[in-house]
Enzyme design. Structure first.
Site, PDB file in Angstrom:
ATOM      1  N   HIS A   5     137.822  -2.757  31.184  1.00  0.00           N
ATOM      2  CA  HIS A   5     138.018  -2.622  32.623  1.00  0.00           C
ATOM      3  C   HIS A   5     137.014  -3.456  33.399  1.00  0.00           C
ATOM      4  O   HIS A   5     136.037  -3.925  32.844  1.00  0.00           O
ATOM      5  CB  HIS A   5     137.916  -1.151  33.067  1.00  0.00           C
ATOM      6  CG  HIS A   5     136.561  -0.557  32.888  1.00  0.00           C
ATOM      7  ND1 HIS A   5     136.200   0.159  31.770  1.00  0.00           N
ATOM      8  CD2 HIS A   5     135.458  -0.563  33.681  1.00  0.00           C
ATOM      9  CE1 HIS A   5     134.950   0.565  31.888  1.00  0.00           C
ATOM     10  NE2 HIS A   5     134.479   0.128  33.033  1.00  0.00           N
ATOM     11  N   GLU A  56     138.241  -0.135  37.495  1.00  0.00           N
ATOM     12  CA  GLU A  56     137.524   1.117  37.739  1.00  0.00           C
ATOM     13  C   GLU A  56     136.936   1.057  39.146  1.00  0.00           C
ATOM     14  O   GLU A  56     136.059   0.236  39.414  1.00  0.00           O
ATOM     15  CB  GLU A  56     136.400   1.291  36.722  1.00  0.00           C
ATOM     16  CG  GLU A  56     135.484   2.463  37.000  1.00  0.00           C
ATOM     17  CD  GLU A  56     134.218   2.406  36.169  1.00  0.00           C
ATOM     18  OE1 GLU A  56     133.130   2.581  36.747  1.00  0.00           O
ATOM     19  OE2 GLU A  56     134.317   2.166  34.946  1.00  0.00           O
ATOM     20  N   HIS A  74     136.441 -12.632  41.381  1.00  0.00           N
ATOM     21  CA  HIS A  74     137.664 -12.014  41.881  1.00  0.00           C
ATOM     22  C   HIS A  74     138.413 -11.310  40.754  1.00  0.00           C
ATOM     23  O   HIS A  74     138.147 -11.525  39.577  1.00  0.00           O
ATOM     24  CB  HIS A  74     138.567 -13.066  42.535  1.00  0.00           C
ATOM     25  CG  HIS A  74     139.017 -14.135  41.597  1.00  0.00           C
ATOM     26  ND1 HIS A  74     138.354 -15.332  41.466  1.00  0.00           N
ATOM     27  CD2 HIS A  74     140.060 -14.197  40.728  1.00  0.00           C
ATOM     28  CE1 HIS A  74     138.969 -16.078  40.563  1.00  0.00           C
ATOM     29  NE2 HIS A  74     140.008 -15.414  40.099  1.00  0.00           N
ATOM     30  N   GLU A 117     143.063 -12.415  43.471  1.00  0.00           N
ATOM     31  CA  GLU A 117     143.902 -13.590  43.296  1.00  0.00           C
ATOM     32  C   GLU A 117     145.276 -13.151  42.796  1.00  0.00           C
ATOM     33  O   GLU A 117     145.377 -12.337  41.870  1.00  0.00           O
ATOM     34  CB  GLU A 117     143.270 -14.544  42.280  1.00  0.00           C
ATOM     35  CG  GLU A 117     144.076 -15.789  42.031  1.00  0.00           C
ATOM     36  CD  GLU A 117     143.417 -16.699  40.997  1.00  0.00           C
ATOM     37  OE1 GLU A 117     143.695 -17.906  41.030  1.00  0.00           O
ATOM     38  OE2 GLU A 117     142.625 -16.207  40.159  1.00  0.00           O
TER      39      GLU A 117
END
Length: 140
Positions: A5, A56, A74, A117
């Site tokens: 994550h 998360e 990003h 993005e």
């Protein structure tokens, strides 16, 4: 090794969930309240990809300024229809910071200024208006 994550600190959990779930289309996979540490963790994933790579959201109960943290970079998502998603995001009040002029890539920002993005699945779509002539807005 398997990617698990990406953690993003958020200042308003409800506002962030509205952005990531209601507007961007992710779903909440699980939540963990940690009263002793005074924080909440909310894990999100695209529908059907709950066991791949998650985001998360970390909400610290005690307020502190985070700044923009541009060194983070990003988050990136492959999308089925970049024009349709950008249109839905704009209609729900999200600024398209870097429009998909090329039919392939766009950037938006979360309520906490995390750059997101969006990349068109399978390669660029033909350039189309209003995107082709829309200028960048703010930072992305």
């Amino acid at each position: 090794m398997r990617f698990l994550h990406t953690m993003v600190r958020v200042t308003d959990i409800d506002q962030s969930l509205d952005f990531y779930c209601n507007k961007l289309g992710l779903k909440e996979v699980r939540r963990k309240e940690v009263p002793q540490g005074r924080y909440t963790l909310v894990f999100l994933a695209p529908p059907g990809q709950e066991n791949v790579a998650e985001i998360e959201l970390t909400y610290n109960w005690d307020k502190e300024p985070y700044g923009e943290g541009r060194n983070f970079g990003h988050l990136a998502f492959e999308v089925d229809d970049i024009y349709g998603l950008c249109e839905r995001l704009m209609a729900s009040g999200v600024t398209i910071n870097r429009p998909p002029r090329d039919g392939y890539m766009a950037f938006v920002r979360s309520p906490d200024n995390v750059s997101v993005e969006l990349l068109q699945k399978g390669g660029p779509k033909p350039p189309a208006e209003p995107w082709a002539s829309m200028p960048n807005t703010g930072k992305w």
